[in-house]
Design a protein around this motif. Structure first.
Motif, mmCIF file in Angstrom:
data_model
loop_
_atom_site.group_PDB
_atom_site.id
_atom_site.type_symbol
_atom_site.label_atom_id
_atom_site.label_comp_id
_atom_site.label_asym_id
_atom_site.label_seq_id
_atom_site.Cartn_x
_atom_site.Cartn_y
_atom_site.Cartn_z
ATOM 1 N N THR A 10 9.042 -2.668 0.180
ATOM 2 C CA THR A 10 8.522 -2.541 -1.471
ATOM 3 C C THR A 10 7.203 -2.920 -1.662
ATOM 4 O OG1 THR A 10 9.976 -4.388 -1.821
ATOM 5 C CG2 THR A 10 11.038 -2.435 -2.106
ATOM 6 N N TYR A 11 6.875 -3.847 -1.100
ATOM 7 C CA TYR A 11 5.496 -4.473 -1.388
ATOM 8 C C TYR A 11 4.303 -3.721 -0.574
ATOM 9 C CZ TYR A 11 8.178 -8.244 -3.190
ATOM 10 O OH TYR A 11 9.243 -9.083 -3.957
ATOM 11 N N ARG A 12 4.681 -3.295 0.588
ATOM 12 C CA ARG A 12 3.800 -2.844 1.332
ATOM 13 C C ARG A 12 3.521 -1.050 0.816
ATOM 14 N NH1 ARG A 12 0.512 -5.042 4.925
ATOM 15 N NH2 ARG A 12 1.370 -6.737 5.965
ATOM 16 N N LYS A 13 4.698 -0.565 0.674
ATOM 17 C CA LYS A 13 4.376 0.973 0.223
ATOM 18 C C LYS A 13 4.517 1.357 -1.213
ATOM 19 C CE LYS A 13 4.063 1.590 4.653
ATOM 20 N NZ LYS A 13 2.793 2.034 5.381
ATOM 21 N N SER A 14 4.853 0.497 -1.834
ATOM 22 C CA SER A 14 5.046 0.900 -3.120
ATOM 23 C C SER A 14 3.993 1.418 -4.260
ATOM 24 C CB SER A 14 5.958 -0.068 -4.209
ATOM 25 O OG SER A 14 6.082 0.088 -5.440
ATOM 26 N N THR A 15 3.723 2.316 -4.602
ATOM 27 C CA THR A 15 2.556 2.453 -5.368
ATOM 28 C C THR A 15 2.639 1.977 -7.002
ATOM 29 O OG1 THR A 15 3.591 4.615 -6.061
ATOM 30 C CG2 THR A 15 1.758 4.686 -4.403
ATOM 31 N N ALA A 16 3.715 1.805 -7.277
ATOM 32 C CA ALA A 16 3.872 0.920 -8.545
ATOM 33 C C ALA A 16 3.613 -0.418 -8.556
ATOM 34 C CB ALA A 16 5.367 1.047 -9.165
ATOM 35 N N PHE A 17 3.992 -1.024 -7.446
ATOM 36 C CA PHE A 17 3.600 -2.596 -7.090
ATOM 37 C C PHE A 17 2.080 -2.388 -6.932
ATOM 38 C CE2 PHE A 17 3.040 -6.292 -4.616
ATOM 39 C CZ PHE A 17 3.669 -7.035 -5.316
ATOM 40 N N ARG A 18 1.789 -1.616 -6.228
ATOM 41 C CA ARG A 18 0.098 -1.813 -5.916
ATOM 42 C C ARG A 18 -0.549 -1.446 -7.159
ATOM 43 N NH1 ARG A 18 -0.881 2.283 -1.800
ATOM 44 N NH2 ARG A 18 0.988 1.551 -0.975
ATOM 45 N N GLN A 19 -0.083 -0.805 -7.963
ATOM 46 C CA GLN A 19 -0.967 -0.162 -9.278
ATOM 47 C C GLN A 19 -0.516 -1.545 -10.459
ATOM 48 O OE1 GLN A 19 0.698 2.970 -11.502
ATOM 49 N NE2 GLN A 19 -0.766 2.959 -13.056
ATOM 50 N N ALA A 20 0.468 -2.377 -10.347
ATOM 51 C CA ALA A 20 0.639 -3.481 -10.951
ATOM 52 C C ALA A 20 -0.469 -4.395 -10.681
ATOM 53 C CB ALA A 20 2.180 -3.686 -11.173
ATOM 54 N N VAL A 21 -0.467 -4.667 -9.509
ATOM 55 C CA VAL A 21 -1.500 -5.651 -9.037
ATOM 56 C C VAL A 21 -2.906 -5.287 -9.523
ATOM 57 C CG1 VAL A 21 -2.318 -6.863 -6.863
ATOM 58 C CG2 VAL A 21 0.097 -6.446 -7.214
ATOM 59 N N ALA A 22 -3.290 -4.093 -9.336
ATOM 60 C CA ALA A 22 -4.395 -3.755 -9.569
ATOM 61 C C ALA A 22 -4.711 -3.892 -11.219
ATOM 62 C CB ALA A 22 -4.820 -2.264 -9.119
#
Length: 98
Positions: A10-22
């Motif tokens: 979920t942390y490696r592949k989730s675009t939603a998580f990546r977007q939230a971090v960005a």
């Protein structure tokens, strides 16, 4: 500045998580594989969250639980004494803004 997580899918592949971090303007970092002690601070926080907040009282709904979380986090960060910080709360580690 940085968000460090374990290597869960979920942390490696989730675009939603990546977007939230960005959106936070933070960088994403991962612990080394097979080194869970790297994530020790969050593991300890999760344990404290369970014992001092989640299981300390009975919540009759998720809404009630949701409303109780923010005040507990404020207490945890601003007034709760932490042994690792010589009895000071985490807020004491922040330098005042000029």
């Amino acid at each position: 500045e940085r968000v460090i997580t374990d290597n869960a899918w979920t942390y490696r592949k989730s675009t939603a998580f990546r977007q939230a971090v960005a959106e936070l303007g933070a960088g994403q970092r991962f612990i080394r594989p097979h080194c869970p002690w790297t994530n020790g601070k969050v593991e300890r926080f999760n344990r404290t969250l369970q014992t001092e907040w989640a299981y300390r009282q009975v919540f009759t709904s998720n809404t009630e639980r949701d409303h109780a979380l923010a005040p507990w986090l404020t207490f945890y960060n601003t007034r709760r004494r932490h042994t690792a910080l010589a009895g000071q709360p985490p807020i004491s580690r922040l330098s005042p803004k000029s």
